[in-house]
Write a protein that holds these residues in place. Structure first.
Motif, PDB file in Angstrom:
ATOM      1  N   ASP A  10      -1.309   5.139   6.921  1.00 37.15           N
ATOM      2  CA  ASP A  10      -2.541   5.271   6.145  1.00 37.15           C
ATOM      3  C   ASP A  10      -3.425   4.071   6.448  1.00 37.15           C
ATOM      4  N   HIS A  11      -4.469   4.328   7.194  1.00 36.37           N
ATOM      5  CA  HIS A  11      -5.337   3.216   7.620  1.00 36.37           C
ATOM      6  C   HIS A  11      -6.284   2.757   6.519  1.00 36.37           C
ATOM      7  N   GLU A  12      -6.392   3.540   5.457  1.00 38.86           N
ATOM      8  CA  GLU A  12      -7.384   3.232   4.423  1.00 38.86           C
ATOM      9  C   GLU A  12      -6.768   2.549   3.209  1.00 38.86           C
ATOM     10  N   GLY A  13      -5.475   2.632   3.064  1.00 41.71           N
ATOM     11  CA  GLY A  13      -4.828   2.093   1.880  1.00 41.71           C
ATOM     12  C   GLY A  13      -4.740   0.585   1.879  1.00 41.71           C
ATOM     13  N   PRO A  14      -4.242   0.032   0.779  1.00 40.33           N
ATOM     14  CA  PRO A  14      -4.162  -1.422   0.621  1.00 40.33           C
ATOM     15  C   PRO A  14      -3.051  -2.071   1.452  1.00 40.33           C
ATOM     16  N   VAL A  15      -2.069  -1.291   1.871  1.00 39.35           N
ATOM     17  CA  VAL A  15      -0.967  -1.843   2.666  1.00 39.35           C
ATOM     18  C   VAL A  15      -1.368  -1.828   4.142  1.00 39.35           C
ATOM     19  N   THR A  16      -1.210  -2.955   4.791  1.00 38.85           N
ATOM     20  CA  THR A  16      -1.625  -3.057   6.187  1.00 38.85           C
ATOM     21  C   THR A  16      -0.750  -2.158   7.055  1.00 38.85           C
ATOM     22  N   PRO A  17      -1.321  -1.610   8.122  1.00 40.58           N
ATOM     23  CA  PRO A  17      -0.581  -0.691   8.993  1.00 40.58           C
ATOM     24  C   PRO A  17       0.703  -1.290   9.556  1.00 40.58           C
TER      25      PRO A  17
END
Lengths: 90, 90
Positions: A10-17
DNA sequence: GGCTATTTGTCCGTATGTATA
DNA sequence: ATATACATACGGACAAATAGC
């Protein structure tokens, strides 16, 4: 944090890829996708499978190396570390 | 206090701009402009959209963080908090 | 000796976003 | 409003070592 082994990035979430990928690979190793002393997917394959840049894939692998879960052999690949927690009885 | 999600900043009124922006963002989140675990507009974008100083934007965000409505991830962005009012049954 | 493919290692540049002054 | 710093992500390029033909 727990990740599903078949999750997508998920590129949009708060967790980095790279943190997501590290979690996914951790889950896949735990699931048994790769046996100890066997190579995991190459960096190029992970780039294609997860749609990430190679630098991002390498950062995720660096996390697992730091954890002692895998080890990298130059010009060869990244391998699942042999389980050292299990007593070596036989 | 209630704010309209599409209101503009009134620099002449009695309500401070950061309070106005906090109210506007609160209304926009309630309206669903951003889903939980999705990033709201960046500070730079809010500066441009509302014609405010960066410090003002950050103060407004700080209010929402204090309320638990959003959370900020360093070097990544500010995200809408997941709704915690729902019981975590499974 | 070549050539080709694969893999990790390293470096460059660009972009975005927060943090700080 | 500007500037710098830091972390992250992407894309490209080249090197070095290995393997197979």
């Amino acid at each position: 944090m727990n990740f599903q082994p078949d999750a997508e990035i998920d590129h949009e979430g708060p967790v980095t890829p790279y943190q997501q990928l590290a979690g996914i690979l951790r889950a896949r190793i735990a699931r048994g996708d790769w046996q100890p002393n066997r190579a995991i997917s190459s960096e190029t394959q992970l780039v294609q499978q997860y749609g990430l840049a190679r630098t991002t894939v390498r950062r995720a692998i660096a996390v697992l190396v730091e954890e002692g879960l895998v080890f990298t052999v130059p010009q060869r690949g990244t391998y699942v570390a042999p389980q050292l927690e299990a007593p070596e009885g036989e």
